[in-house]
Design a protein around this motif. Structure first.
Motif, PDB file in Angstrom:
ATOM      1  N   GLY A 195     -48.539 -23.532  23.263  1.00 46.74           N
ATOM      2  CA  GLY A 195     -48.054 -23.559  24.636  1.00 46.74           C
ATOM      3  C   GLY A 195     -48.830 -22.633  25.546  1.00 46.74           C
ATOM      4  O   GLY A 195     -49.225 -23.010  26.648  1.00 46.74           O
ATOM      5  N   GLY A 196     -49.087 -21.409  25.058  1.00 48.25           N
ATOM      6  CA  GLY A 196     -49.822 -20.443  25.871  1.00 48.25           C
ATOM      7  C   GLY A 196     -51.180 -20.970  26.256  1.00 48.25           C
ATOM      8  O   GLY A 196     -51.551 -20.962  27.431  1.00 48.25           O
ATOM      9  N   PHE A 197     -51.861 -21.507  25.272  1.00 49.85           N
ATOM     10  CA  PHE A 197     -53.208 -21.994  25.550  1.00 49.85           C
ATOM     11  C   PHE A 197     -53.166 -23.209  26.468  1.00 49.85           C
ATOM     12  O   PHE A 197     -53.960 -23.325  27.401  1.00 49.85           O
ATOM     13  N   LEU A 198     -52.199 -24.115  26.196  1.00 50.68           N
ATOM     14  CA  LEU A 198     -52.108 -25.323  27.036  1.00 50.68           C
ATOM     15  C   LEU A 198     -51.818 -24.954  28.477  1.00 50.68           C
ATOM     16  O   LEU A 198     -52.442 -25.482  29.403  1.00 50.68           O
ATOM     17  N   ALA A 199     -50.861 -24.019  28.668  1.00 47.01           N
ATOM     18  CA  ALA A 199     -50.519 -23.597  30.029  1.00 47.01           C
ATOM     19  C   ALA A 199     -51.733 -22.953  30.692  1.00 47.01           C
ATOM     20  O   ALA A 199     -52.054 -23.221  31.854  1.00 47.01           O
ATOM     21  N   PHE A 200     -52.418 -22.123  29.932  1.00 44.31           N
ATOM     22  CA  PHE A 200     -53.620 -21.476  30.455  1.00 44.31           C
ATOM     23  C   PHE A 200     -54.649 -22.513  30.886  1.00 44.31           C
ATOM     24  O   PHE A 200     -55.180 -22.482  31.988  1.00 44.31           O
ATOM     25  N   PHE A 201     -54.858 -23.475  30.001  1.00 45.08           N
ATOM     26  CA  PHE A 201     -55.856 -24.508  30.278  1.00 45.08           C
ATOM     27  C   PHE A 201     -55.482 -25.296  31.530  1.00 45.08           C
ATOM     28  O   PHE A 201     -56.295 -25.512  32.424  1.00 45.08           O
ATOM     29  N   LEU A 202     -54.200 -25.676  31.583  1.00 47.48           N
ATOM     30  CA  LEU A 202     -53.709 -26.466  32.715  1.00 47.48           C
ATOM     31  C   LEU A 202     -53.878 -25.713  34.029  1.00 47.48           C
ATOM     32  O   LEU A 202     -54.416 -26.226  35.017  1.00 47.48           O
ATOM     33  N   LEU A 203     -53.439 -24.444  34.022  1.00 48.19           N
ATOM     34  CA  LEU A 203     -53.466 -23.666  35.265  1.00 48.19           C
ATOM     35  C   LEU A 203     -54.899 -23.347  35.681  1.00 48.19           C
ATOM     36  O   LEU A 203     -55.251 -23.392  36.856  1.00 48.19           O
ATOM     37  N   GLU A 204     -55.743 -23.049  34.677  1.00 45.41           N
ATOM     38  CA  GLU A 204     -57.126 -22.717  35.002  1.00 45.41           C
ATOM     39  C   GLU A 204     -57.840 -23.954  35.561  1.00 45.41           C
ATOM     40  O   GLU A 204     -58.590 -23.863  36.536  1.00 45.41           O
ATOM     41  N   ALA A 205     -57.541 -25.103  34.958  1.00 43.71           N
ATOM     42  CA  ALA A 205     -58.145 -26.342  35.456  1.00 43.71           C
ATOM     43  C   ALA A 205     -57.678 -26.612  36.879  1.00 43.71           C
ATOM     44  O   ALA A 205     -58.478 -26.977  37.755  1.00 43.71           O
ATOM     45  N   THR A 206     -56.369 -26.401  37.115  1.00 38.13           N
ATOM     46  CA  THR A 206     -55.853 -26.586  38.469  1.00 38.13           C
ATOM     47  C   THR A 206     -56.574 -25.673  39.447  1.00 38.13           C
ATOM     48  O   THR A 206     -56.984 -26.088  40.536  1.00 38.13           O
ATOM     49  N   SER A 207     -56.753 -24.409  39.039  1.00 40.63           N
ATOM     50  CA  SER A 207     -57.434 -23.448  39.920  1.00 40.63           C
ATOM     51  C   SER A 207     -58.840 -23.918  40.243  1.00 40.63           C
ATOM     52  O   SER A 207     -59.264 -23.890  41.404  1.00 40.63           O
ATOM     53  N   LEU A 208     -59.547 -24.377  39.201  1.00 39.84           N
ATOM     54  CA  LEU A 208     -60.942 -24.803  39.423  1.00 39.84           C
ATOM     55  C   LEU A 208     -60.983 -26.009  40.358  1.00 39.84           C
ATOM     56  O   LEU A 208     -61.834 -26.076  41.250  1.00 39.84           O
ATOM     57  N   VAL A 209     -60.040 -26.951  40.154  1.00 41.91           N
ATOM     58  CA  VAL A 209     -60.013 -28.120  41.039  1.00 41.91           C
ATOM     59  C   VAL A 209     -59.758 -27.678  42.470  1.00 41.91           C
ATOM     60  O   VAL A 209     -60.410 -28.127  43.420  1.00 41.91           O
ATOM     61  N   LEU A 210     -58.804 -26.739  42.628  1.00 41.22           N
ATOM     62  CA  LEU A 210     -58.484 -26.250  43.975  1.00 41.22           C
ATOM     63  C   LEU A 210     -59.696 -25.568  44.596  1.00 41.22           C
ATOM     64  O   LEU A 210     -60.021 -25.771  45.765  1.00 41.22           O
ATOM     65  N   ILE A 211     -60.387 -24.748  43.777  1.00 38.79           N
ATOM     66  CA  ILE A 211     -61.563 -24.042  44.291  1.00 38.79           C
ATOM     67  C   ILE A 211     -62.573 -25.045  44.811  1.00 38.79           C
ATOM     68  O   ILE A 211     -63.083 -24.938  45.930  1.00 38.79           O
TER      69      ILE A 211
END
Lengths: 276, 168
Positions: free
Chosen positions: A12-28
């Motif tokens: 879960g930790g890794f999945l959440a991290f991956f999801l949020l980091e991907a979201t951040s990169l898309v937003l950037i």
């Protein structure tokens, strides 16, 4: 579902991290001009590099067709050369226009197997009776020089007696003055052959070019074979002992042409008449 | 409850005061005061990682909205929250942690907290400036900006740690 939950509990930790980091990169990339430009530029470079790789691979696939194409063009050129044509020019009442008829044609082939180490070497080519290959046809290299003479043919393959065979005898002449002899191989060095039966009154110099004489009807006249490396005349002998260094390296021959003499039947007819 | 309060307190302090203190934009000389990552530092040890990641993301997005750099602070915060367990692992005291508390100055002592906050702040700044530059070509700029902003941000972290010094 249970498996999915277990997966989420474990990672879960890794999945959440991956999801949020991907979201951040898309937003950037979506909302920041500078980063967007950098991303687009890098992406362009990446796709260009990938396309170049794909191009290289497809080019490699295209090589086979390219080799066939070049072989066909080479054959066309070789057929146009004087030594491959029969001259029909005859002097009657007045000199006729110089005209020629085709005499030699060529069949491109690839070497399937080859040997150079025994006393009687042979090669196998991937063309056979189905392609018009017949015994006693000559084989020349796609670079310079000779390869051998076809011995047996099968439907799709043929066996070639290599130049490097104890029984190989090639009629060869010195390019500079036309004295002719027989080229043979006494075993040993695959780059050197012996030219026999050059009379002692002939003038032979080291470095003279040896070519096919054209007397055998197997090879067209004037195909380069090698250079004189040494010429010796023993005391009381009538013929030179000449060592010829071959132009082509038979240990790495790969593409060859089989020589087809279109007027072979006529020569055989005459041979038979002579025997009777 | 105190963490929710802290969430907004850090946010307001960051965007209303520290944002105005930042100097320069292009070039290697660039001072930025980032205090809000301290929220991530001070999360209780028993916080589930998913919760930590999401709250870091939320705080980052809010800060981004004020800085007009959507995603940059959020991405850096999520990375910082993700590596926090490893940093805690490196710095684990001999008798372990009491998982009911936050890793703060009052509980762990000033030297420990200083080391802990420095490591995470350094990571956070490198992440932040990397996402900001968005290309390894600017590695020198990234490291220089980190070098300039690190002491300034740490001054504020230390000030807050001494002024408030909460036990929770």
């Amino acid at each position: 579902m249970r498996g999915l939950l277990q997966l989420f509990a474990a990672y879960g930790g890794f999945l959440a991290f991956f999801l949020l980091e991907a979201t951040s990169l898309v937003l950037i990339v979506q909302y920041n001009h500078r980063q967007k430009d950098i991303f687009n530029n890098s992406w362009g470079l990446l796709t260009a590099a990938a396309e170049k790789q794909v191009d290289n691979i497809t080019e490699y696939w295209g090589l086979k067709a390219r080799v066939l194409d070049l072989q066909a063009r080479n054959i066309k050129l070789m057929e146009e050369r004087d030594n491959a044509r029969y001259s029909t020019a005859v002097y009657r009442d007045s000199l006729q226009a110089d005209s020629t008829a085709p005499m030699f044609t060529f069949i491109a082939a690839n070497v399937v197997s080859n040997s150079i180490i025994s006393a009687n070497n042979s090669l196998r080519l991937d063309r056979g009776a189905a392609d018009g290959v017949k015994p006693h046809m000559g084989v020349i290299s796609s670079d310079e020089g000779l390869v051998g003479i076809v011995r047996e043919t099968a439907e799709h393959y043929c066996r070639v007696m290599s130049l490097l065979h104890s029984q190989s005898r090639i009629k060869a002449s010195i390019r500079r003055n036309g004295y002719f002899g027989t080229l043979a191989w006494n075993g040993g060095d695959p780059m050197r052959m012996q030219l026999e039966a050059i009379p002692k009154h002939a003038e032979v110099a080291v470095g003279d070019t040896i070519q096919t004489s054209g007397y055998s009807q197997i090879f067209p006249k004037g195909i380069l074979i090698g250079k004189v490396e040494s010429a010796k005349l023993g005391p009381g002998e009538n013929f030179y002992t000449i060592t010829v260094k071959l132009f082509n390296d038979l240990s790495k021959v790969q593409y060859v042409y089989i020589v087809d003499n279109l007027m072979r039947d006529e020569h055989e007819e005459l041979d038979r008449a002579e025997d009777e | 409850m105190i963490h929710i309060t802290r969430f907004f307190a850090f946010y307001i302090f960051q965007v209303l005061i520290l944002k105005r203190l930042s100097i320069g934009w292009e070039g290697p000389v660039f001072f930025n005061f980032l205090l809000y990552p301290m929220f991530i530092f001070l999360l209780p040890l028993r916080t589930p990682q998913v919760v930590a990641l999401f709250s870091a993301f939320a705080l980052g997005i809010l800060v981004d909205m004020s800085y007009d750099s959507l995603g940059v602070h959020a991405g850096a915060s999520v990375l910082t929250a993700y590596i926090r367990p490893w940093v805690l692992g490196w710095l684990e005291p001999r008798d372990g942690y009491n998982v009911n508390y936050s890793p703060n100055k009052a509980r762990m002592g000033a030297p420990w907290f200083l080391r802990y906050a420095s490591i995470l702040m350094a990571f956070h700044l490198v992440f932040y400036y990397s996402l900001d530059a968005f290309s390894p070509v600017y590695i020198v700029d990234i490291l220089l900006k980190t070098l300039y902003s690190f002491p300034l941000s740490m001054i504020f972290v230390i000030m807050v740690a001494y002024i408030f010094d909460p036990e929770a």
